[in-house]
Motif scaffolding. Structure first.
Motif, PDB file in Angstrom:
ATOM      1  N   GLN A   1       0.832  -1.218   0.000  1.00 41.95           N
ATOM      2  CA  GLN A   1       0.000   0.000   0.000  1.00 41.95           C
ATOM      3  C   GLN A   1       0.859   1.258   0.000  1.00 41.95           C
ATOM      4  N   ALA A   2       1.946   1.215   0.719  1.00 39.54           N
ATOM      5  CA  ALA A   2       2.784   2.418   0.846  1.00 39.54           C
ATOM      6  C   ALA A   2       3.459   2.774  -0.470  1.00 39.54           C
ATOM      7  N   GLU A   3       3.741   1.774  -1.267  1.00 45.55           N
ATOM      8  CA  GLU A   3       4.442   2.006  -2.544  1.00 45.55           C
ATOM      9  C   GLU A   3       3.734   3.081  -3.371  1.00 45.55           C
ATOM     10  N   SER A   4       2.416   3.056  -3.357  1.00 51.00           N
ATOM     11  CA  SER A   4       1.671   4.013  -4.194  1.00 51.00           C
ATOM     12  C   SER A   4       1.686   5.421  -3.612  1.00 51.00           C
ATOM     13  N   ARG A   5       2.179   5.571  -2.399  1.00 48.77           N
ATOM     14  CA  ARG A   5       2.240   6.905  -1.775  1.00 48.77           C
ATOM     15  C   ARG A   5       3.573   7.596  -2.029  1.00 48.77           C
ATOM     16  N   PHE A   6       4.517   6.878  -2.589  1.00 49.13           N
ATOM     17  CA  PHE A   6       5.867   7.430  -2.726  1.00 49.13           C
ATOM     18  C   PHE A   6       6.371   7.348  -4.166  1.00 49.13           C
ATOM     19  N   GLY A   7       7.449   8.069  -4.408  1.00 48.82           N
ATOM     20  CA  GLY A   7       8.126   7.986  -5.702  1.00 48.82           C
ATOM     21  C   GLY A   7       9.002   6.743  -5.754  1.00 48.82           C
ATOM     22  N   SER A   8       9.730   6.611  -6.847  1.00 50.54           N
ATOM     23  CA  SER A   8      10.472   5.366  -7.071  1.00 50.54           C
ATOM     24  C   SER A   8      11.800   5.304  -6.324  1.00 50.54           C
ATOM     25  N   TYR A   9      12.437   6.442  -6.159  1.00 42.43           N
ATOM     26  CA  TYR A   9      13.841   6.420  -5.736  1.00 42.43           C
ATOM     27  C   TYR A   9      13.984   6.691  -4.245  1.00 42.43           C
ATOM     28  N   LEU A  10      13.460   5.765  -3.453  1.00 47.56           N
ATOM     29  CA  LEU A  10      13.468   5.984  -2.012  1.00 47.56           C
ATOM     30  C   LEU A  10      13.983   4.768  -1.264  1.00 47.56           C
ATOM     31  N   CYS A  11      14.508   5.012  -0.097  1.00 46.02           N
ATOM     32  CA  CYS A  11      14.967   3.916   0.738  1.00 46.02           C
ATOM     33  C   CYS A  11      13.763   3.088   1.212  1.00 46.02           C
ATOM     34  N   SER A  12      14.031   1.880   1.611  1.00 49.64           N
ATOM     35  CA  SER A  12      12.950   0.965   1.978  1.00 49.64           C
ATOM     36  C   SER A  12      12.286   1.357   3.299  1.00 49.64           C
ATOM     37  N   ILE A  13      13.054   1.828   4.264  1.00 47.34           N
ATOM     38  CA  ILE A  13      12.512   2.084   5.609  1.00 47.34           C
ATOM     39  C   ILE A  13      11.348   3.071   5.587  1.00 47.34           C
ATOM     40  N   VAL A  14      11.433   4.051   4.715  1.00 45.02           N
ATOM     41  CA  VAL A  14      10.372   5.046   4.619  1.00 45.02           C
ATOM     42  C   VAL A  14       9.075   4.372   4.177  1.00 45.02           C
ATOM     43  N   LYS A  15       9.214   3.456   3.233  1.00 48.38           N
ATOM     44  CA  LYS A  15       8.010   2.787   2.701  1.00 48.38           C
ATOM     45  C   LYS A  15       7.441   1.766   3.690  1.00 48.38           C
ATOM     46  N   THR A  16       8.303   0.925   4.244  1.00 44.88           N
ATOM     47  CA  THR A  16       7.764  -0.124   5.128  1.00 44.88           C
ATOM     48  C   THR A  16       7.236   0.486   6.434  1.00 44.88           C
ATOM     49  N   SER A  17       7.812   1.586   6.851  1.00 49.78           N
ATOM     50  CA  SER A  17       7.294   2.233   8.071  1.00 49.78           C
ATOM     51  C   SER A  17       5.848   2.659   7.872  1.00 49.78           C
TER      52      SER A  17
END
Lengths: 389, 433
Positions: free
Chosen positions: A76-92
């Motif tokens: 779900q978080a993937e769709s809230r962010f751009g492509s070039y980001l570290c994983s911790i921001v997304k999984t958090s």
């Protein structure tokens, strides 16, 4: 404050089982300790890496939960962010979107450009308060302590509003004492790592420390008080491994399997893993204004990381000091994928290590990586070069 | 239809004068480099040029230098050089182009920049701080972080009289008071508060005018392209802030835009769609990127870039010249905070822009290089569309690195977006004849 025991699994168990339970807890995406806390009526305040004055939340009787990514797929978080980001921001974010974790408040910090965005992203997805704690980024200003005291007071008021508990000086003093003890116990753990690293595997030492971000700190103290003497009494013998300092775990955390893989050929005698839990280096005096003491400690008696700029603490010099203090033979310099501060610091670290003729191994990692064979082979070659040089 | 025969001394003057000022600025920097005079390295969000100018420091904006390498299509050479030095492909392209510039002794396509004598930067972008650490290591020069606390949460700005605002403001002011003696030491020039007042007066003129210029693009047809013309204006707004040339330029620009507005002179012969740009431009194919929109009748009427990349000057804060230091602190705090709000807390800002500029669509352009600007854009778009039925386009590329710019892919997406805009207009015409 609730008296619930959130992590009973380790109690009355032998040492190996305790360590196993700690590792299991870290990899459990259902976050049972947080769930039990909430079921007992407790409130949870999530704070993103690196450092957070958890004492303020603790003083309100709430659970400060260290948001540091997790073992989940960021669907779900993937769709809230751009492509070039570290994983911790997304999984958090995924942890809360998927309700693995439920919070009453979320706080992030301007540690990097991605993390600072989290307050806004989080705030658009949840109705509870989401904010940035502006820890001072001019650590060398004579006014920084006073500013931070004001900022902590702002946080104190916000936490009071959320918890409905008045955070008095007395309550803060009690919390300072709990956290002073916790940091002292963690210093003991790291002393064991430095002096007799064969007594505790790298991943076990890490797990023992890391569960502190997921359970009430007084409970963590009980755990450490019980475990540390048992570790010291272990009959383990020293093996033929090199002593290394691991650098690059200040924010996103390497998977346990990666730490284990490193531990198979090296003794990790010091590291910056979850450095926020150990950011304050000495006990905080509680006999005067507690918020001022807390602010002073953050700036004046603290560790270092790539996300704090302090002219008194050039990072490469600090790394060299860490290596010397731990009597390490080499350094493992990692960075999380897409972590800008970490990747930038790698350049300075490796150049300084070159200048000082300290052998080092450079690598990138991601919290949810699953394959370590290639890295392990490379690392073994590196270690052999040192052992047989 | 635009009457382009009318007063050619006014129409187009902003772009012409902007280019001239830019050349003069770089000529000055090249001369400073030749004379081995150290420069003040600063950034667009909170440059403090008003203050630095009073110490006669040549002003160097590494972000502007880096983007120029992309516009002039040589960025890849610089990026490769920095990557060979050890910097990852995954970090900011501006930083890497600057590292290569330093390794080349300051050589750039537009001239040569002096080495830093000091670096002064805010925390509006965290990469500023990491970037300055590179100069610290390369040159062992003083670096000064002016820490400007931003908005803590959506809609949580505080103002004069609020204890949290006062705490922030005291902190910013104390830092300014620490910076001034450092500048005296670096330059050997005594601080002159009257020179600061003068510089702040010029900055006030510029802020007033910049705000007005942005408002004037609410005209239909719009009087400038926020992406292309806007970038020229931004260059002057940053490089010449606090100077008489900068103030005059913007007064002239207001005159030009008012003239165009009064006479219905737009940028396109037939403005079909009014667009808002969110993010940082695609500099490696700057002209082509813009043409992909203008060829289909789309013009960018405003952008968040014009706000945050002018360091929040667009907010229009005017200094109180009777209390220069206190007012500088307050102005920097409010303006830089506004710049940050335009990157992090955009939903309300964009909805207001959409209404006041009577826009037809919003184009989001997150880029690989800049996590400050790009991290929250997808979520922002989602929230905005939840709030309002706003046509939007989301395209990803980079501001520096042509390896991640796919022109064909961008064109496909942009064409489809315009088809959607046209269909929407047709449906509206059928629904509300």
């Amino acid at each position: 404050m609730t008296d619930v025991i959130t992590f009973p699994e380790w109690q009355d168990q032998p040492l190996d089982e305790i360590l196993f339970q700690c590792r299991e807890l870290l990899d459990d995406p259902s976050y049972p300790t947080v769930r039990r806390w909430r079921e007992a009526g407790g409130k949870v305040i999530g704070h993103f890496q690196v450092y957070f004055p958890e004492e303020i939340v603790h003083a309100a009787g709430a659970l400060p939960f260290k948001v540091r990514g997790g073992p989940v797929e960021a669907t779900q978080a993937e769709s809230r962010f751009g492509s070039y980001l570290c994983s911790i921001v997304k999984t958090s974010l995924e942890l809360v979107l998927s309700r693995h974790i439920e919070l009453e408040m979320f706080v992030t910090h301007p540690i990097c450009d991605a993390a600072r965005n989290l307050a806004a992203v989080w705030g658009r997805n949840f109705t509870y308060p989401c904010q940035i704690l502006y820890l001072p980024q001019n650590a060398n200003s004579a006014h920084a302590v006073e500013y931070l005291r004001g900022e902590y007071d702002r946080l104190r008021r916000a936490v009071q509003d959320v918890t409905g508990t008045e955070i008095t000086e007395e309550r803060l003093r009690t919390s300072l004492a709990v956290f002073n003890e916790n940091r002292a116990l963690l210093r003991d753990l790291y002393q064991i790592k430095r002096e007799s690293p064969w007594l505790v595997a790298a991943e076990d030492a890490y797990a023992l420390m890391a569960v502190g971000g997921m359970i009430p700190r007084q409970e963590h103290n009980v755990l450490l008080r019980a475990v540390l003497p048992q570790i010291r009494e272990r009959p383990a013998k020293r093996q033929d491994r090199i002593r290394v300092v691991y650098e690059g775990g200040f924010c996103e955390q390497p998977p346990l399997d990666l730490i284990r893989a490193i531990g198979r050929s090296c003794y990790v005698v010091d590291d910056d893993l979850l450095i926020g839990l150990r950011w304050i280096l000495a006990d905080i005096t509680a006999d005067r204004d507690p918020l001022l003491s807390l602010a002073e400690a953050y700036l004046e008696r603290s560790s270092y990381s790539p996300v704090q700029h302090d002219l008194r603490k050039p990072k490469e010099r600090m790394l060299l000091e860490r290596i010397r203090a731990a009597d390490a033979q080499a350094a493992i310099v990692t960075a999380a994928k897409m972590c800008e501060p970490g990747l930038e610091e790698q350049v300075a670290y490796t150049r300084a290590l070159d200048d000082e003729n300290v052998p080092y191994f450079v690598s990138e990692f991601e919290e949810n990586m699953t394959s370590f064979e290639h890295l392990e082979v490379q690392l073994e070659t590196f270690v052999e070069n040192i052992l047989f040089d | 239809m635009a009457d382009l025969t009318t007063d050619t001394t006014i129409v187009g003057r902003g772009n012409k004068d902007g280019a001239r000022l830019f050349r003069e600025w770089f000529d000055g920097l090249t001369q400073a480099a030749a004379e081995e005079r150290g420069g003040a390295y600063v950034f667009v969000m909170g440059s403090l040029v008003e203050l630095l100018r009073t110490f006669d420091l040549p002003i160097v904006f590494p972000e502007i230098n880096s983007l120029q390498t992309a516009v002039r299509r040589v960025a890849h050479e610089y990026l490769n050089e920095a990557e060979d030095y050890g910097y990852s492909p995954d970090i900011c392209g501006y930083v890497k182009a600057d590292v290569a510039t330093q390794l080349r002794g300051g050589e750039l396509p537009m001239g040569r920049i002096p080495k830093p004598a000091i670096a002064v930067y805010t925390n509006a972008c965290n990469t500023y701080i990491k970037w300055a650490e590179i100069w610290e290591r390369m040159y062992h020069v003083p670096t000064f972080t002016l820490d400007v606390p931003g908005t803590r949460g959506e809609g949580a700005q505080t103002w004069r009289g609020h204890p949290d605002f006062e705490n922030d403001c005291r902190y910013v002011q104390a830092q300014l008071q620490e910076l001034i003696p450092l500048l005296e030491t670096v330059t050997g020039i005594a601080f002159d508060i009257d020179r600061l007042r003068e510089s702040m007066r010029e900055a006030n003129t510029m802020s007033r005018a910049w705000k007005r210029v942005l408002e004037l693009n609410q005209a239909r047809p719009s009087v400038f392209n926020a992406l292309t013309d806007g970038t020229i204006f931004l260059g002057v707004a940053n490089g010449f802030r606090g100077s008489p040339e900068g103030a005059r330029y913007f007064e002239d620009l207001v005159e030009e835009m008012e003239y165009k507005s009064a006479n219905g002179i737009g940028t396109l012969t037939d403005e079909q769609y009014r667009l808002i740009f969110v993010g940082v431009p695609c500099y490696p194919i700057f002209r082509r990127f813009s043409e992909m929109f203008t060829e289909l009748g789309g013009n960018f009427v405003t952008s968040t870039y014009l706000r945050f990349a002018s360091g929040g000057t667009s907010w229009g804060f005017e200094y109180d010249l009777d209390h220069p230091i206190e007012s500088l602190a307050e102005g920097v705090l409010i303006s830089v905070r506004d710049a940050m709000d335009n990157m992090f807390f955009q939903t309300g800002i964009l909805l207001e822009m959409f209404d006041t500029f009577r826009a037809d669509g919003i184009v989001y352009h997150p880029i690989k290089s800049c996590r400050t600007v790009s991290t929250g854009l997808a979520d922002n778009r989602r929230a905005l569309m939840k709030e309002r039925d706003v046509p939007s386009l989301f395209i990803e590329s980079d501001m520096m690195d042509r390896r991640v710019v796919s022109e064909a892919q961008l064109k496909n997406r942009i064409d489809a977006f315009f088809e959607g805009l046209a269909a929407r207009r047709q449906q509206a015409a059928i629904r509300d004849p």
